[in-house]
Enzyme design. Structure first.
Site, PDB file in Angstrom:
ATOM      1  N   CYS A 113       2.338  20.557  -4.627  1.00 40.22           N
ATOM      2  CA  CYS A 113       1.958  20.403  -3.222  1.00 40.22           C
ATOM      3  C   CYS A 113       2.122  21.693  -2.630  1.00 40.22           C
ATOM      4  CB  CYS A 113       2.475  19.142  -2.621  1.00 40.22           C
ATOM      5  SG  CYS A 113       2.073  17.653  -3.303  1.00 40.22           S
TER       6      CYS A 113
HETATM    7  N1  COA Z   1       0.813  -3.228  -0.979  1.00 39.07           N
HETATM    8  C1  COA Z   1       1.550  -4.079  -0.675  1.00 39.07           C
HETATM    9  N2  COA Z   1       2.929  -3.931  -0.809  1.00 39.07           N
HETATM   10  C2  COA Z   1       3.318  -2.795  -1.443  1.00 39.07           C
HETATM   11  C3  COA Z   1       2.460  -1.904  -1.859  1.00 39.07           C
HETATM   12  C4  COA Z   1       1.183  -2.133  -1.789  1.00 39.07           C
HETATM   13  N3  COA Z   1       0.068  -1.310  -2.200  1.00 39.07           N
HETATM   14  N4  COA Z   1       3.132  -0.923  -2.442  1.00 39.07           N
HETATM   15  C5  COA Z   1       4.495  -1.310  -2.306  1.00 39.07           C
HETATM   16  N5  COA Z   1       4.534  -2.407  -1.796  1.00 39.07           N
HETATM   17  C6  COA Z   1       5.564  -3.152  -1.479  1.00 39.07           C
HETATM   18  C7  COA Z   1       6.733  -2.696  -2.435  1.00 39.07           C
HETATM   19  O1  COA Z   1       6.787  -3.556  -3.662  1.00 39.07           O
HETATM   20  C8  COA Z   1       8.137  -3.096  -1.498  1.00 39.07           C
HETATM   21  O2  COA Z   1       8.505  -4.304  -1.814  1.00 39.07           O
HETATM   22  P1  COA Z   1       9.922  -5.054  -1.618  1.00 39.07           P
HETATM   23  O3  COA Z   1      10.512  -4.516  -0.295  1.00 39.07           O
HETATM   24  O4  COA Z   1       9.545  -6.212  -1.862  1.00 39.07           O
HETATM   25  O5  COA Z   1      10.557  -4.284  -2.686  1.00 39.07           O
HETATM   26  C9  COA Z   1       7.660  -2.667  -0.053  1.00 39.07           C
HETATM   27  O6  COA Z   1       6.409  -2.800  -0.307  1.00 39.07           O
HETATM   28  C10 COA Z   1       8.151  -1.467   0.313  1.00 39.07           C
HETATM   29  O7  COA Z   1       7.523  -0.443  -0.804  1.00 39.07           O
HETATM   30  P2  COA Z   1       8.211   1.156  -0.631  1.00 39.07           P
HETATM   31  O8  COA Z   1       7.844   1.872  -1.941  1.00 39.07           O
HETATM   32  O9  COA Z   1       9.749   1.155  -0.493  1.00 39.07           O
HETATM   33  O10 COA Z   1       7.624   1.687   0.662  1.00 39.07           O
HETATM   34  P3  COA Z   1       7.787   2.885   1.644  1.00 39.07           P
HETATM   35  O11 COA Z   1       7.777   2.114   2.826  1.00 39.07           O
HETATM   36  O12 COA Z   1       8.943   3.652   0.993  1.00 39.07           O
HETATM   37  O13 COA Z   1       6.352   3.499   1.510  1.00 39.07           O
HETATM   38  C11 COA Z   1       5.561   5.649   0.422  1.00 39.07           C
HETATM   39  C12 COA Z   1       5.989   4.093   0.326  1.00 39.07           C
HETATM   40  C13 COA Z   1       5.107   6.148  -0.802  1.00 39.07           C
HETATM   41  C14 COA Z   1       4.214   5.791   1.468  1.00 39.07           C
HETATM   42  C15 COA Z   1       6.762   6.486   1.156  1.00 39.07           C
HETATM   43  O14 COA Z   1       8.023   6.275   0.297  1.00 39.07           O
HETATM   44  C16 COA Z   1       6.499   7.685   1.354  1.00 39.07           C
HETATM   45  O15 COA Z   1       5.782   8.086   1.818  1.00 39.07           O
HETATM   46  N6  COA Z   1       7.346   8.596   0.735  1.00 39.07           N
HETATM   47  C17 COA Z   1       7.117   9.986   0.902  1.00 39.07           C
HETATM   48  C18 COA Z   1       6.731  10.575  -0.362  1.00 39.07           C
HETATM   49  C19 COA Z   1       5.128  11.150  -0.471  1.00 39.07           C
HETATM   50  O16 COA Z   1       4.133  10.635   0.191  1.00 39.07           O
HETATM   51  N7  COA Z   1       4.968  11.923  -1.534  1.00 39.07           N
HETATM   52  C20 COA Z   1       3.675  12.002  -2.037  1.00 39.07           C
HETATM   53  C21 COA Z   1       3.705  13.467  -2.793  1.00 39.07           C
HETATM   54  S1  COA Z   1       4.186  14.827  -1.949  1.00 39.07           S
END
Ligand code: COA
Length: 374
Positions: free
Chosen positions: A156
């Site tokens: 990135c």
């Molecule tokens: N639809 C519905 N539910 C979903 C889902 C989807 N597409 N994807 C995940 N979930 C669920 C998960 O299973 C989890 O359920 P649980 O609490 O029962 O375990 C819950 O939603 C939360 O998931 P989580 O992965 O912890 O979500 P988050 O709030 O951390 O958001 C990202 C995920 C990736 C958006 C976030 O971690 C993020 O932005 N990270 C930064 C890194 C990034 O974007 N990097 C890209 C490369 S630079």
């Protein structure tokens, strides 16, 4: 020594858009299909059923609403779940070159330059469609550039690291006019069958022209300074590579051959790294937040950008101070901050200062402080 400046930028945007609604509908059809196929194993407790994705989750967790893609049909087909591209002959331009050339032509037009004014092409992207010859050299030929070209990959952060490399070469006099181009086909390495990440990426190409400030033909951005840093982490990783067939199970359909991340850890670890990096870079340049008109940040996640914007500005950024494009483009890896720069820099007036920053796998972070002239 010469002073480098960004004299043009350009964006190639693919024709096809996938909305969150279309994406979720295709994913849910795939999940239902897999659950039907695995019904016995699921009933016996040997396999976990796949859960549906949701539009609400995607928007809330990421801020993403749409993504542009090079192929829509394959991605949305529950029997395929990845883009499908035709095989090109070796005598045709590659798909990355095609995207790159479009972005480069727009950047060159803004700079008032032709291909033959350019003596360096850096193709800086998080994936390259082949090992060699370098994509940059194919782009160099397609545009009629002189000099030399090479590929580089810092995931990135590829664009900002590429800008630093080009700016340093312009500064030292080893090149006069450079193109840094970022064709990102992120849909090729995204795992569309994993609901945790299937919404994250889109495709795009961006380009910047960097040359000696005295050669600028119109309004331009002096590169005041650049700063790059890396710190190894496995939290964003892709194990695909040229040794794949040499390893046991190497050619099977393995999850780790596509983008993998521990999103929560990335969120927690990258935010302080980036905030400190920007603060240190600004300190080193003697620039305070009051001097900064705009931040053009990497476009991965809205909450992340809101957090960084607030940390850097020392307050809630005013509208326009930290523009997001991720709602329309999703995460386009290294190209994201350059899309934001390209789309939101025309209103700068003489002497105004802004900061481009990208961050991601590696971990890596790169920042570029620029000052408008003209
Ligand atoms: N639809 C519905 N539910 C979903 C889902 C989807 N597409 N994807 C995940 N979930 C669920 C998960 O299973 C989890 O359920 P649980 O609490 O029962 O375990 C819950 O939603 C939360 O998931 P989580 O992965 O912890 O979500 P988050 O709030 O951390 O958001 C990202 C995920 C990736 C958006 C976030 O971690 C993020 O932005 N990270 C930064 C890194 C990034 O974007 N990097 C890209 C490369 S630079």
């Amino acid at each position: 020594m010469y002073t480098p400046a960004i004299t043009g930028s350009g964006v190639f945007t693919p024709d096809n858009v996938i909305t969150n609604a279309e994406l979720v509908s295709a994913f849910n059809a795939y999940a239902d299909k897999m659950n039907t196929q695995n019904a016995d194993a699921i009933a016996a407790g040997d396999v976990e059923p796949m859960q549906h994705s949701s539009e609400e989750f995607i928007l809330k967790a990421s801020g993403i609403e749409n993504r542009y893609v090079m192929d829509k049909a394959g991605v949305l087909d529950p029997d395929v779940m990845h883009p499908l591209f035709r095989q090109r002959s070796d005598d045709e331009p590659g798909i990355m070159t095609e995207m790159a050339v479009d972005a480069c032509k727009k950047a060159l037009a803004q700079a008032g330059r032709n291909g033959d004014d350019v003596d360096l092409v850096i193709c800086a992207a998080s994936n390259h469609e082949r090992a060699y010859p370098a994509i940059a050299i194919e782009i160099q030929q397609a545009l009629g550039c002189k000099g030399f070209g090479f590929d580089m990959n810092v995931a990135c952060s590829s664009a900002t690291f590429g800008i630093q490399a080009a700016a340093d070469m312009v500064r030292s006099g080893s090149v006069k006019c450079a193109l840094v181009v970022n064709p990102e086909i992120c849909t090729g390495h995204l795992e569309w069958r994993d609901r945790d990440c299937h919404f994250i990426f889109g495709d795009v190409a961006t380009a910047t022209v960097i040359e000696r400030i005295e050669d600028a033909t119109g309004p331009h951005f002096e590169i005041l300074s650049t700063s790059c840093a890396t710190d190894f982490s496995n939290n964003i990783r892709n194990n695909n590579g040229f040794l794949r067939r040499t390893r046991p199970e190497g050619l099977t359909d393995r999850r780790d051959m596509q983008f993998m991340q521990n999103g929560r850890k990335v969120f927690k670890e990258v935010l302080p790294m980036v905030s400190k990096h920007i603060a240190d870079h600004m300190d080193a340049e003697g620039i305070s937040n009051a001097d900064l008109k705009r931040l053009w940040l990497h476009q991965a996640n809205k909450t992340m950008n809101d957090f960084i914007g607030k940390k850097v500005m020392g307050r809630e950024p005013a509208p326009g101070e930290q523009p997001n494009i991720l709602q329309d483009y999703a995460n386009t890896s290294s190209a994201g901050s350059i899309i934001a720069f390209s789309k939101y820099s025309d209103d700068f007036t003489d002497g105004e200062i802004g900061l481009i920053c990208s961050f991601g796998a590696g971990y890596s972070v790169g920042s570029v402080i620029v000052k408008r002239h003209g």
